[in-house]
Enzyme design. Sequence first.
Site, PDB file in Angstrom:
ATOM      1  N   TYR A 284      -2.082  -0.292  10.313  1.00 21.03           N
ATOM      2  CA  TYR A 284      -2.152  -0.678   8.899  1.00 21.03           C
ATOM      3  C   TYR A 284      -0.889  -0.218   8.166  1.00 21.03           C
ATOM      4  O   TYR A 284      -0.338  -0.941   7.335  1.00 21.03           O
ATOM      5  CB  TYR A 284      -3.410  -0.063   8.283  1.00 21.03           C
TER       6      TYR A 284
ATOM      7  N   SER B  67       0.852  -1.200   0.000  1.00 22.47           N
ATOM      8  CA  SER B  67       0.000   0.000   0.000  1.00 22.47           C
ATOM      9  C   SER B  67       0.888   1.250   0.000  1.00 22.47           C
ATOM     10  O   SER B  67       2.080   1.176   0.326  1.00 22.47           O
ATOM     11  CB  SER B  67      -0.870  -0.035   1.254  1.00 22.47           C
TER      12      SER B  67
HETATM   13  P1  NAD Z   1     -11.833  -5.902   0.525  1.00 24.87           P
HETATM   14  O1  NAD Z   1     -12.204  -5.627   1.955  1.00 24.87           O
HETATM   15  O2  NAD Z   1     -12.832  -5.611  -0.543  1.00 24.87           O
HETATM   16  O3  NAD Z   1     -11.373  -7.419   0.384  1.00 24.87           O
HETATM   17  C1  NAD Z   1     -10.651  -8.116   1.350  1.00 24.87           C
HETATM   18  C2  NAD Z   1     -11.184  -9.553   1.383  1.00 24.87           C
HETATM   19  O4  NAD Z   1     -10.388 -10.283   2.311  1.00 24.87           O
HETATM   20  C3  NAD Z   1     -12.634  -9.637   1.872  1.00 24.87           C
HETATM   21  O5  NAD Z   1     -13.423 -10.353   0.935  1.00 24.87           O
HETATM   22  C4  NAD Z   1     -12.526 -10.364   3.210  1.00 24.87           C
HETATM   23  O6  NAD Z   1     -13.624 -11.250   3.460  1.00 24.87           O
HETATM   24  C5  NAD Z   1     -11.242 -11.150   3.020  1.00 24.87           C
HETATM   25  N1  NAD Z   1     -10.626 -11.508   4.300  1.00 24.87           N
HETATM   26  C6  NAD Z   1     -10.555 -10.757   5.431  1.00 24.87           C
HETATM   27  N2  NAD Z   1      -9.945 -11.455   6.404  1.00 24.87           N
HETATM   28  C7  NAD Z   1      -9.616 -12.657   5.866  1.00 24.87           C
HETATM   29  C8  NAD Z   1      -8.979 -13.808   6.386  1.00 24.87           C
HETATM   30  N3  NAD Z   1      -8.549 -13.870   7.653  1.00 24.87           N
HETATM   31  N4  NAD Z   1      -8.810 -14.876   5.561  1.00 24.87           N
HETATM   32  C9  NAD Z   1      -9.247 -14.832   4.289  1.00 24.87           C
HETATM   33  N5  NAD Z   1      -9.872 -13.779   3.741  1.00 24.87           N
HETATM   34  C10 NAD Z   1     -10.049 -12.698   4.533  1.00 24.87           C
HETATM   35  O7  NAD Z   1     -10.479  -5.118   0.309  1.00 24.87           O
HETATM   36  P2  NAD Z   1      -9.764  -4.598  -1.014  1.00 24.87           P
HETATM   37  O8  NAD Z   1      -9.860  -3.114  -1.010  1.00 24.87           O
HETATM   38  O9  NAD Z   1     -10.184  -5.356  -2.217  1.00 24.87           O
HETATM   39  O10 NAD Z   1      -8.240  -4.906  -0.625  1.00 24.87           O
HETATM   40  C11 NAD Z   1      -7.506  -6.010  -1.111  1.00 24.87           C
HETATM   41  C12 NAD Z   1      -6.057  -5.823  -0.694  1.00 24.87           C
HETATM   42  O11 NAD Z   1      -5.559  -4.593  -1.216  1.00 24.87           O
HETATM   43  C13 NAD Z   1      -5.854  -5.733   0.814  1.00 24.87           C
HETATM   44  O12 NAD Z   1      -4.640  -6.354   1.154  1.00 24.87           O
HETATM   45  C14 NAD Z   1      -5.767  -4.259   1.069  1.00 24.87           C
HETATM   46  O13 NAD Z   1      -5.080  -3.981   2.262  1.00 24.87           O
HETATM   47  C15 NAD Z   1      -5.028  -3.809  -0.172  1.00 24.87           C
HETATM   48  N6  NAD Z   1      -5.153  -2.394  -0.519  1.00 24.87           N
HETATM   49  C16 NAD Z   1      -6.362  -1.816  -0.775  1.00 24.87           C
HETATM   50  C17 NAD Z   1      -6.409  -0.475  -1.142  1.00 24.87           C
HETATM   51  C18 NAD Z   1      -7.700   0.224  -1.431  1.00 24.87           C
HETATM   52  O14 NAD Z   1      -7.676   1.439  -1.673  1.00 24.87           O
HETATM   53  N7  NAD Z   1      -8.831  -0.475  -1.434  1.00 24.87           N
HETATM   54  C19 NAD Z   1      -5.236   0.262  -1.242  1.00 24.87           C
HETATM   55  C20 NAD Z   1      -4.021  -0.360  -0.974  1.00 24.87           C
HETATM   56  C21 NAD Z   1      -3.989  -1.687  -0.625  1.00 24.87           C
END
Ligand code: NAD
Length: 285
Positions: free
Chosen positions: A181, A168
């Site tokens: 985070y 991130s």
């Molecule tokens: P999201 O919340 O839509 O998806 C995360 C998924 O992980 C969910 O479906 C959840 O059920 C699942 N999850 C949570 N705990 C879990 C566990 N213990 N075991 C298995 N599955 C589990 O999030 P997203 O925005 O699609 O993010 C995906 C990745 O990208 C994450 O690592 C997040 O930190 C990273 N990220 C997101 C952004 C953003 O702007 N959305 C930016 C930078 C990084």
Amino acid sequence: MKVPFNIDLKGKTAVVTGGGGILCSMFAEALAMCGAKVAVLDLNKEKADEVANKICSKGYYAIGVECNVLNSESLENAKKEINEKLGSCDILINGAGGNNPKGTTTKEYLYKEDLNNKDSNIITFFDLDPKGIEFVFNLNFLGTLMPTQTFAKDMIEKDGAVIINISSMNAFTPLTKIPAYSGAKAAVSNFTQWLAVHMSKVGIRVNAIAPGFFLTEQNRRLLTNEDGSYTERAEKILNNTPMNRFGTPEDLIGTLLWLVDNNASGFVTGTVIPVDGGFSAYSGV
Ligand code: NAD
């Protein structure tokens, strides 16, 4: 969804953790569109199945698998099911992760007057619950390390074996309010480099994508008000993103496919690639 270009993943098995989520469901679909058999892993089985069914309805191959990335037994069960149904893993996308309000302060800065404030809505640095910090650290760091322990065993000396972690922006410079985070994603970037070196003699490439700001469920409360308008924080992000917009999940697909394809990035390992509209390059002045 359209992929920006095609790569040939026929005969490959891809495992996508957090595949029920916004970004990783797109990753799963893109890999399937390029010919991979995709295992969509998620804590939430319904979400995993929904994504897999959507992919299958478009004529590609995917299965939904319930899996907690923080539980070794759950990971082993998932691996067994995947090995039986799809074969051994070639591509691992460690996508499960995210922030939690328990690891978040309400204000960007500490003000003296908040120290003795009885308002339970104000969470200062001193109020942060170590359990909340632990939850966020575990989900992002152990949630990347543990699936790697499980699935990388399949990948040793396999042609085109590749692991992609999701870091991130806050890994480069911490964002205000979210110390857990930020620290956890810095650990993910650091681990990406460590793992790339460690796995270099057994032919597994390891890289990470560092997405900029994408409006998803995880950050919706921080970025939008109840009426859908942008919060002050969202406006601040846009002002610091030279391209002046939030990313869309599709913006990440080209980088994902480039990093997965051995023909395109076969000499690339240990990198963290920002996909951020210029956010990490901009000092704000
Ligand atoms: P999201 O919340 O839509 O998806 C995360 C998924 O992980 C969910 O479906 C959840 O059920 C699942 N999850 C949570 N705990 C879990 C566990 N213990 N075991 C298995 N599955 C589990 O999030 P997203 O925005 O699609 O993010 C995906 C990745 O990208 C994450 O690592 C997040 O930190 C990273 N990220 C997101 C952004 C953003 O702007 N959305 C930016 C930078 C990084």
